[in-house]
Every structure is written in C-alpha cells, then in structure tokens.
Design a protein around this motif. Structure first.
Motif, short mmCIF file in Angstrom:
data_model
loop_
_atom_site.label_atom_id
_atom_site.label_comp_id
_atom_site.label_asym_id
_atom_site.label_seq_id
_atom_site.Cartn_x
_atom_site.Cartn_y
_atom_site.Cartn_z
N GLN A 185 0.80 -1.08 -0.21
CA GLN A 185 -0.02 0.04 0.09
C GLN A 185 0.94 1.37 0.13
O GLN A 185 0.50 2.42 -0.60
CB GLN A 185 -0.73 0.13 1.28
N ILE B 144 -4.71 3.87 -1.89
CA ILE B 144 -5.60 3.34 -1.08
C ILE B 144 -5.97 4.34 0.23
O ILE B 144 -4.94 4.60 0.86
CB ILE B 144 -5.31 1.81 -0.47
N TRP C 208 -15.74 -1.71 -5.18
CA TRP C 208 -14.21 -2.06 -4.79
C TRP C 208 -13.54 -0.91 -3.76
O TRP C 208 -12.81 -1.43 -3.07
CB TRP C 208 -13.36 -2.17 -6.26
N TYR C 209 -13.91 0.24 -3.81
CA TYR C 209 -13.61 1.25 -3.09
C TYR C 209 -14.14 0.86 -1.42
O TYR C 209 -13.32 0.94 -0.53
CB TYR C 209 -14.07 2.59 -3.19
N CYS D 180 -11.77 -2.22 -0.39
CA CYS D 180 -10.42 -1.85 -0.37
C CYS D 180 -9.35 -2.35 0.65
O CYS D 180 -8.23 -2.66 0.53
CB CYS D 180 -9.93 -0.43 -0.73
N PRO E 105 -6.81 -5.31 -0.61
CA PRO E 105 -6.04 -3.97 -1.05
C PRO E 105 -5.26 -4.22 -2.23
O PRO E 105 -5.42 -3.21 -3.03
CB PRO E 105 -5.03 -3.94 0.36
N TYR F 63 -7.70 -4.75 -5.26
CA TYR F 63 -8.58 -3.45 -5.34
C TYR F 63 -7.75 -2.52 -6.36
O TYR F 63 -8.24 -1.99 -7.24
CB TYR F 63 -8.76 -2.51 -4.12
N GLN F 64 -6.50 -2.70 -6.27
CA GLN F 64 -5.57 -1.93 -7.22
C GLN F 64 -5.56 -2.26 -8.39
O GLN F 64 -5.58 -1.78 -9.63
CB GLN F 64 -4.04 -1.84 -6.55
#
Length: 136
Positions: free
Chosen positions: A42, A55, A106-107, A110, A114, A117-118
């Motif tokens: 992250q 994030i 997805w937000y 997250c 994590p 999500y990206q």
C-alpha cells in the motif's frame, strides 16, 4: 469481467464457454495478480508508474449500526489477517453481487482486498472502444 463483482467467472459460464477456456481466463487473471500485484504494498501506491490511485486510510472505529455482530465481519478484518496470495481466491470464492458501480464496490472493499482493489481499478477504469467513437 473477472474483476467485476457482478460477473466474476459466472459470466463465462453463462456465456457457455468451454471449461478449459474458463480455466485459462482464471489462470490469466491469477498470473497477472501474482506477477504485478502480490508484491505491491500500500505504501507504494503513489510510486506505481501506471496508476496514481492510493488506498485511503482506514476510518477510525465507528459505532455499530447493526445488532448483528457478524454483519460487517469482513469489513473489520485488518488487511494483515488475509494472506496476500489468498485475496484473489477469497474474492472468487464469494458469490457474485448485483451491483451497478464496480468502482464504488471496490472502494468499499479496499481494506479486504487491498492489492486486488488496485488491480481492479487499473483494469476496470480502462476506457472501452465506445468511449472513443467521437473521434471517428
């Protein structure tokens, strides 16, 4: 399609793809995730050359809105409690959800996924060919 929570691998099954094609689609996503996202942390979010998405910080403790203590179980887990390599398998093992806005979904997830999500943001925000139809 695999990274859209409304479709996942179910899209390909509904489209009557052969099992080996579905397996290949899943393997391609798994390979890309392992190659480009598993080692990503992250803290590297702003340094990632192909994305400037970072994030967000987790919110401070919030009061429980529900009396059901299990309702927000996955949202309250720390990211360290989900092994990195299992993020994709955890995501694929859950049922598809009837959602309209995958980016918003997805937000909200997250912290549970994590790295995935990206990856989802990197792929789901690619403009479609229809977006450029005004150029012709």
């Amino acid at each position: 399609m695999v990274l859209h929570p409304r479709h996942k691998l179910a899209y390909f099954k509904a489209a009557c793809w052969e099992k080996r094609w579905i397996d290949t689609a899943q393997k391609l996503v798994c390979d890309e995730f392992e190659h480009s996202y598993v080692s990503w942390s992250q803290s590297e979010g702003s340094d990632k050359s192909d994305s400037n998405v970072v994030i967000p910080e987790p919110p401070k403790a919030k009061p429980c809105a529900s009396k059901n203590m299990f309702e927000d179980l996955f949202d309250t887990l720390s990211t360290s409690s989900v092994p990195v390599v299992d993020e994709l398998q955890l995501y694929l093992s859950t049922e598809v959800e009837n959602i309209i806005d995958p980016i918003k979904w997805w937000y909200k997830k997250c912290k549970t996924y994590p790295r995935l999500y990206q990856m989802a943001l990197d792929y789901l925000t690619i403009p479609s060919n229809n977006s450029f139809s005004y150029l012709h």
